[in-house]
Structures are given as C-alpha cells and as structure tokens.
Design an enzyme around this catalytic site. Structure first.
Site, PDB file in Angstrom:
ATOM      1  N   TYR A 171       0.856  -1.181   0.000  1.00 29.94           N
ATOM      2  CA  TYR A 171       0.000   0.000   0.000  1.00 29.94           C
ATOM      3  C   TYR A 171       0.894   1.234   0.000  1.00 29.94           C
ATOM      4  O   TYR A 171       1.784   1.357   0.841  1.00 29.94           O
ATOM      5  CB  TYR A 171      -0.916   0.035   1.234  1.00 29.94           C
ATOM      6  CG  TYR A 171      -1.744   1.303   1.263  1.00 29.94           C
ATOM      7  CD1 TYR A 171      -2.855   1.442   0.431  1.00 29.94           C
ATOM      8  CD2 TYR A 171      -1.371   2.379   2.058  1.00 29.94           C
ATOM      9  CE1 TYR A 171      -3.580   2.622   0.414  1.00 29.94           C
ATOM     10  CE2 TYR A 171      -2.090   3.561   2.044  1.00 29.94           C
ATOM     11  CZ  TYR A 171      -3.199   3.673   1.222  1.00 29.94           C
ATOM     12  OH  TYR A 171      -3.907   4.853   1.193  1.00 29.94           O
ATOM     13  N   ASP A 274       9.290   2.977   1.219  1.00 32.80           N
ATOM     14  CA  ASP A 274       8.121   3.714   1.686  1.00 32.80           C
ATOM     15  C   ASP A 274       8.027   3.500   3.200  1.00 32.80           C
ATOM     16  O   ASP A 274       7.516   2.479   3.661  1.00 32.80           O
ATOM     17  CB  ASP A 274       6.866   3.216   0.971  1.00 32.80           C
ATOM     18  CG  ASP A 274       5.600   3.917   1.474  1.00 32.80           C
ATOM     19  OD1 ASP A 274       5.697   4.696   2.440  1.00 32.80           O
ATOM     20  OD2 ASP A 274       4.523   3.668   0.901  1.00 32.80           O
TER      21      ASP A 274
HETATM   22  C1  LIG Z   1      -0.543   5.860   5.013  1.00 34.21           C
HETATM   23  C2  LIG Z   1       0.442   5.394   4.026  1.00 34.21           C
HETATM   24  C3  LIG Z   1       0.644   6.071   2.803  1.00 34.21           C
HETATM   25  C4  LIG Z   1      -0.225   7.228   2.380  1.00 34.21           C
HETATM   26  O1  LIG Z   1      -0.121   8.309   3.235  1.00 34.21           O
HETATM   27  P1  LIG Z   1      -1.300   9.410   3.256  1.00 34.21           P
HETATM   28  O2  LIG Z   1      -0.747  10.482   4.128  1.00 34.21           O
HETATM   29  O3  LIG Z   1      -2.490   8.733   3.854  1.00 34.21           O
HETATM   30  O4  LIG Z   1      -1.526   9.850   1.871  1.00 34.21           O
HETATM   31  C5  LIG Z   1       1.636   5.616   1.966  1.00 34.21           C
HETATM   32  N1  LIG Z   1       2.405   4.565   2.297  1.00 34.21           N
HETATM   33  C6  LIG Z   1       2.235   3.881   3.439  1.00 34.21           C
HETATM   34  C7  LIG Z   1       3.137   2.742   3.744  1.00 34.21           C
HETATM   35  C8  LIG Z   1       1.245   4.265   4.342  1.00 34.21           C
HETATM   36  O5  LIG Z   1       1.042   3.568   5.461  1.00 34.21           O
END
Ligand SMILES: *Cc1c(COP(=O)(O)O)cnc(C)c1O
Length: 466
Positions: A171, A274
């Site tokens: 995600y 990420d």
């Molecule tokens: C929450 C999340 C996102 C997106 O962040 P937002 O601030 O909600 O747009 C991206 N990558 C990971 C791993 C996340 O947990």
C-alpha cells in the site's frame, strides 16, 4: 463582509447534538466510510485531545489506540508541540518553497538529514540521503518518489527504464500513481482503467521475529528472477521495510530487504523505501530499515513526521539521485513536481520539535520497552482466544487476525473483527479493523496503564464473538 447575527446562528450548527450529528451527515463525506451505515449510528464527535485520550462532545473519554490513523507520536496536544506550532503561526504561516525558502524548512531538513545519518551510523558505506523534497501527505511523497525515479533514469540516459516492481500486499497511498503501486484489490478495482501496470514480487511474512518462514528462500528466488528478467526496464523497486501496515500488519522476513537492495544495486535499479508508516519510531528506530543497514536511494516519510499534528511528508534522495537533476534551466532537468503547501512552515516547525523530542526523550528506547510490555499483555490475555490467529507485531504496530466463522479472510471478511472493535469502542477504546485484522497503533509515548486498558478492552470484547 460584516458578521450578520442571523446568518451566524444559521451556519453555526454547534448548538445541540442532534443538530451536529445531522449536519455532519449532510455535509461531511468521510473517507473509506459507507455513509449509509455511518448515518445509521451515533457518530463519535471529538472536540478535544489530551495525552493518549480523545474527548467527545458528550464529554466521554476514549483511548486513541489507533493513534488517529497511525500517526500519533506524543499523544494529543503535547505542550511542546503546541508551543512550536503557536510560535510559528505567529511568525509565518505559509510561504512557498518554489525557488525560495524559509527558515523552518532549512532547520527541519538539516536536522532530519543528520538524524538519518545517526540512525545509519554503522552502515558500511557513507549514507548520502542528503536531499529533502517536501510535500504534504504520504501518497504524494510516494508519487514524488516515483516521478523522481522515472526522471532520474531518463536523465542518466536509461530511457527504457520506465516500470516499477512492487510487492504483494503493498500500500503506497491513494493518488493514481501511488495506487498503481498498491496491491490491495478492493482499493483499486473501480479505477483499473486509469492505472498503469506494475510488476509484483512476493513479500514473505515473518510472524515470529526470531524465526524466518520456510518460504522465504522461494520468495527470494522469485524476486531475484523478476528483477533480473526486468533489469533493463525497471526504474525502481518500491517496498515497505520491516512491516506492511495497510495490508493488515504484515512483518517482512528478516534479510529480505537487504536482498532486494543487493539485486537492485547489481542492475542499477533504484530502491524506494516507503516508510510513511514505519518511520518516526513506529517500530522503534527513527528509520525502520536502519538496524538492517539497508539504505534506499529514495526514502518516503509521512504520518508520524509532525508527531501526528499537521500534514507534512518528505521524499529524501541520495546524492546520486539528486545530482542527475543538476544542469542549466534550459535543459529542463529540474524535478517536475511540487505542491502549493509543500513544506509549510508551521508543519516544519512541528516536525523540527518532534525530532528534538525524539532525541531528547530517547523515544526509540521507550518504544522498545512499551512494545515488549504490549507483546506480553497480548500473549497473556488475547492470543489464547480461539478466534485469534497468530498476532503480528513490530514495535507499536500490531495486527490481530480474527478468524472468520466462515473461514474467510481479507478485506471483505470483516464482520467478526467489526464486532470486536465496536465492543471495544463501547468500552471507550478506539480501534480500527483492516478487513479481518484488528490493528493497534497507539501514541508512541503511551503509558503502561494505557496498554493494559487496550488489552483488557480487547480481551473482554472478544467475548462478543461468543
Ligand atoms: C498511510 C500510508 C501512505 C499514504 O499516506 P497518506 O498520508 O495517507 O496519503 C503511503 N504509504 C504507506 C506505507 C502508508 O502507510
């Protein structure tokens, strides 16, 4: 426009609860929320926060056990963060980073780069994550990373490298690019027509921190074969280090991250970490991948970055990536990305204070301690329930799978998890399920008593399953 008394009373619905509830349903469209179902329940209307607790308009106190969507670090309205925000708001609320700068962006970026180096101080090669690109949420931090990778490959002459490899269960956010890199089908299904194709490798789950799963070698071989096979086409590989959040708290097999990096380095493919969820001490260290000494080419941070107070995110690049963007204006090598509120000064001031506090209060150590306590409590009171599958935990990120009576799992099999969560909310502990997985992500400075409160509410609520 002057303040007209009659219109003020007309547009100010905060008079009685019924009115507020009705107005909310009429004008606020809630994310990932079935509004029909929502309208049938009494909503939780919060008004105030202090420490690990949120207070609603009925003056009831709730423990924020999901950290207001996984981003809370110091509890609500921590006086030091509030003072930093107030002080900055009185000096400068916003000015842009487009060909200009401000003191708060400089201060935060400098500290962040130093702290990242400190986290990676045992790395074999000098860490060069020196260049901080600002945006305002996790999705755009990933979106910027992907564009950075594509533009980088183009500008170093690798024009065929235009694709991405991601992992099962990934995600990365809800904008179209980040969504394309995601792998959770229910989030994406209705948007397939505008999504680009990515490649997917296995993300081997390791439940027990001390025992690598049997399938990890197979997973590694499959990942290696894909990288090798696509070696001239991949711009970057995007991975969530240590634990995937949104897929239901899936911890990654030990050493896998290092292997990803190794194969990418062999072929000149960039690695994007990420850490929007894992960064800022959610799993213990500031940067979750740092104990494994795996340095990405591009690092995405968000969620806990301001301690959970204001929207901010960053995409941090190494010297090698950054250098490919240098040149004359007319060459058009500058990074083609930016947002109006990129690096907002108030958010930067909060982020700076958050970093100071992380260092001063030795937050990594606190998380380690609390995480041990939570793990013991869960083992004693929750794991033994027959409906509970093997609990997954890294730091203060926990996933508790609830076995569905019909034997289903995943996002659509949430009925039993919802029952348990609703029972917890009745006991004034706020939790959220991800499909059939109940997640616990409390503020990182939660007291031991707070952890007990969560676990006891959960153990009690499991009785709702009969
Ligand atoms: C929450 C999340 C996102 C997106 O962040 P937002 O601030 O909600 O747009 C991206 N990558 C990971 C791993 C996340 O947990």
């Amino acid at each position: 426009m002057g303040a007209d008394k009659t219109s003020t009373s007309r547009v100010n619905p905060l008079r009685d609860l019924k009115r507020i509830t009705q107005t909310d349903q009429e004008v606020v469209w809630h994310p990932y929320t079935q509004m029909t179902e929502y309208a049938a329940q009494d909503p939780l209307i919060f008004q105030r926060g202090q420490g690990s607790y949120l207070y609603d308009v009925r003056k009831r106190r709730f423990l924020d056990a999901y950290g207001s969507m996984w981003c809370n670090v110091w509890g609500h309205c921590h006086p030091e963060l509030v003072a930093a925000i107030q002080g900055q708001a009185a000096r400068l609320c916003h000015s842009s980073l487009f060909s200009a700068t401000h003191d708060q962006a400089i201060d935060f970026a400098y500290k962040l780069v130093e702290y990242i180096k400190l986290d990676y101080r045992f790395a074999h090669d000098p860490v060069t994550l020196n260049h901080v690109f600002f945006s305002d949420n996790g999705s755009t931090a990933v979106e910027a990373a992907m564009k950075m990778a594509l533009q980088y490959q183009n500008q170093v002459g690798q024009i065929k490298r235009q694709q991405f490899l991601v992992f099962e269960g990934s995600y990365h956010g809800d904008t179209v690019g980040a969504m394309s890199a995601g792998s959770i089908d229910v989030f994406k299904r209705k948007f397939n027509s505008v999504m680009f194709t990515v490649h997917r490798a296995p993300y081997p789950m390791q439940v027990d921190p001390d025992e690598r799963p049997d399938n990890w070698r197979t997973a590694e071989r499959s990942m290696e074969a894909q990288i090798a096979g696509l070696s001239d086409r991949l711009a970057a590989v995007i991975i969530e280090p240590v634990i995937q959040g949104a897929s239901g708290m899936v911890p990654l097999a030990e050493d896998y991250l290092a292997r990803v990096k190794k194969y990418c380095a062999e072929y000149g493919i960039l690695v994007i970490h990420d850490e929007v969820f894992t960064g800022f001490c959610r799993t213990g260290p500031l940067i979750a991948a740092s104990p494994e000494l795996v340095e990405p080419d591009i690092l995405c941070l968000g969620k806990g970055i301001t301690g959970g107070t204001l929207p901010l995110a960053v995409t941090v690049a190494t010297d090698r990536v950054f250098d490919a963007f240098k040149g004359e204006w007319s060459e058009m090598k500058q990074l083609m990305h930016g947002h109006t509120y990129s690096g907002n000064p108030i958010a930067c001031a909060a982020a700076s204070k958050n970093l100071d506090m992380i260092e001063e209060h030795k937050l990594a150590g606190i998380v380690k301690q609390r995480s041990r306590e939570l793990s013991i409590l869960l083992r004693q009171h929750v794991q033994k329930h027959p409906a509970v599958g093997p609990i997954r935990q890294r730091g203060l990120a926990v996933g508790i799978p609830i076995k569905n009576a019909k034997g289903q799992d995943g996002y659509e099999a949430r009925d039993d998890a919802i029952k348990v969560v609703n029972a917890c909310i009745e006991k004034r502990v706020l939790l959220r399920p991800l499909g059939n997985v109940i997640t616990i992500c409390p503020p990182l400075n939660i007291e031991h008593e707070g952890l007990e409160e969560i676990v006891h509410a959960l153990a009690d609520s499991l009785k709702a399953l009969g």
